[in-house]
Design an enzyme around this catalytic site. Structure first.
Site, PDB file in Angstrom:
ATOM      1  N   HIS A 102       0.839  -1.197   0.000  1.00  5.86           N
ATOM      2  CA  HIS A 102       0.000   0.000   0.000  1.00  5.86           C
ATOM      3  C   HIS A 102       0.869   1.239   0.000  1.00  5.86           C
ATOM      4  O   HIS A 102       1.991   1.230   0.494  1.00  5.86           O
ATOM      5  CB  HIS A 102      -0.963   0.026   1.197  1.00  5.86           C
ATOM      6  CG  HIS A 102      -0.310  -0.227   2.521  1.00  5.86           C
ATOM      7  ND1 HIS A 102       0.038  -1.499   2.951  1.00  5.86           N
ATOM      8  CD2 HIS A 102       0.078   0.607   3.501  1.00  5.86           C
ATOM      9  CE1 HIS A 102       0.595  -1.429   4.139  1.00  5.86           C
ATOM     10  NE2 HIS A 102       0.656  -0.154   4.495  1.00  5.86           N
ATOM     11  N   HIS A 104       0.714   5.070   1.384  1.00  9.49           N
ATOM     12  CA  HIS A 104       0.045   6.084   2.199  1.00  9.49           C
ATOM     13  C   HIS A 104       0.105   7.409   1.424  1.00  9.49           C
ATOM     14  O   HIS A 104       1.184   7.824   0.987  1.00  9.49           O
ATOM     15  CB  HIS A 104       0.781   6.300   3.519  1.00  9.49           C
ATOM     16  CG  HIS A 104       0.831   5.112   4.427  1.00  9.49           C
ATOM     17  ND1 HIS A 104      -0.036   4.953   5.489  1.00  9.49           N
ATOM     18  CD2 HIS A 104       1.653   4.037   4.467  1.00  9.49           C
ATOM     19  CE1 HIS A 104       0.260   3.826   6.136  1.00  9.49           C
ATOM     20  NE2 HIS A 104       1.280   3.254   5.536  1.00  9.49           N
TER      21      HIS A 104
HETATM   22  P1  AMP Z   1       1.655   0.144   7.480  1.00  8.64           P
HETATM   23  O1  AMP Z   1       1.874   0.234   8.981  1.00  8.64           O
HETATM   24  O2  AMP Z   1       2.562   1.024   6.654  1.00  8.64           O
HETATM   25  O3  AMP Z   1       1.677  -1.296   7.030  1.00  8.64           O
HETATM   26  O4  AMP Z   1       0.204   0.728   7.205  1.00  8.64           O
HETATM   27  C1  AMP Z   1      -0.969   0.029   7.501  1.00  8.64           C
HETATM   28  C2  AMP Z   1      -2.041   1.062   7.646  1.00  8.64           C
HETATM   29  O5  AMP Z   1      -3.280   0.410   7.529  1.00  8.64           O
HETATM   30  C3  AMP Z   1      -2.028   1.769   9.002  1.00  8.64           C
HETATM   31  O6  AMP Z   1      -1.873   3.176   8.794  1.00  8.64           O
HETATM   32  C4  AMP Z   1      -3.390   1.421   9.587  1.00  8.64           C
HETATM   33  O7  AMP Z   1      -3.968   2.499  10.265  1.00  8.64           O
HETATM   34  C5  AMP Z   1      -4.198   1.070   8.359  1.00  8.64           C
HETATM   35  N1  AMP Z   1      -5.294   0.142   8.589  1.00  8.64           N
HETATM   36  C6  AMP Z   1      -5.262  -1.035   9.263  1.00  8.64           C
HETATM   37  N2  AMP Z   1      -6.472  -1.630   9.230  1.00  8.64           N
HETATM   38  C7  AMP Z   1      -7.274  -0.811   8.499  1.00  8.64           C
HETATM   39  C8  AMP Z   1      -8.647  -0.870   8.103  1.00  8.64           C
HETATM   40  N3  AMP Z   1      -9.441  -1.891   8.455  1.00  8.64           N
HETATM   41  N4  AMP Z   1      -9.148   0.149   7.369  1.00  8.64           N
HETATM   42  C9  AMP Z   1      -8.356   1.194   7.015  1.00  8.64           C
HETATM   43  N5  AMP Z   1      -7.053   1.302   7.350  1.00  8.64           N
HETATM   44  C10 AMP Z   1      -6.516   0.310   8.088  1.00  8.64           C
END
Ligand code: AMP
Ligand code: ZN
Length: 145
Positions: A102, A104
């Site tokens: 993903h 951000h």
């Molecule tokens: P990372 O830590 O870079 O892997 O980013 C994962 C992101 O996914 C974090 O910023 C979380 O807040 C976000 N996240 C986790 N679960 C969900 C969800 N169900 N819906 C939207 N965002 C999520």
């Protein structure tokens, strides 16, 4: 298309888990991060499951980049963001917590700690030239001029 039934982003893409979707196309989905770093923080994911930057195909990577650019444009235009940070974390050592690639897309607001409490996560300081050169020697591809 590759999917992982245990992956929460695959479940979001399939509509099995709720999300606040803002855009999508053939290859990507964009939805709001539930733990926003700033006001309007969006995640862009490929529909096909891949764990991280090492695993994603170049076409999905390009599609995620194009979607991130589109989202960033709207964050600037509609939310009034003064700047944008794009962030990908690949590997737990790089803070990755969800192992479906993903990007951000984080809108930034100048002098507005309520909407944007972020600070630079490193202290800029000149590096040792010999260590920089050693890393470059290891990384260099071909014979760039
Ligand atoms: P990372 O830590 O870079 O892997 O980013 C994962 C992101 O996914 C974090 O910023 C979380 O807040 C976000 N996240 C986790 N679960 C969900 C969800 N169900 N819906 C939207 N965002 C999520
Ligand atoms: Zn997945």
């Amino acid at each position: 298309m590759a999917t992982d039934p245990d992956c929460i982003f695959c479940q979001i893409i399939a509509g099995e888990l709720p999300s606040t979707r803002i855009d999508e196309d053939e290859r990507t989905v964009a939805f709001m991060d539930i733990n926003p770093a700033s006001w309007g923080h969006v995640l862009v994911v490929p529909r096909a499951h891949s764990v991280d930057l090492h695993g994603i195909g170049v076409e999905d990577l390009a599609a995620c980049s194009a979607m991130a650019q589109r989202v960033a444009g709207r964050q600037a235009e509609v939310l009034g963001a003064d700047g944008i940070n794009l962030l990908n974390s690949t590997g737990a050592a790089a803070w990755q917590t969800v192992f479906h690639f993903h990007v951000h897309v984080i809108p930034r607001y100048q002098d507005d700690p309520e909407r944007d409490p972020l600070t630079l996560p490193w202290v800029p300081a000149p590096g040792d030239p010999a260590r920089i050169a050693a890393a470059a020697d290891a990384l260099r591809c071909g014979d760039p001029t």
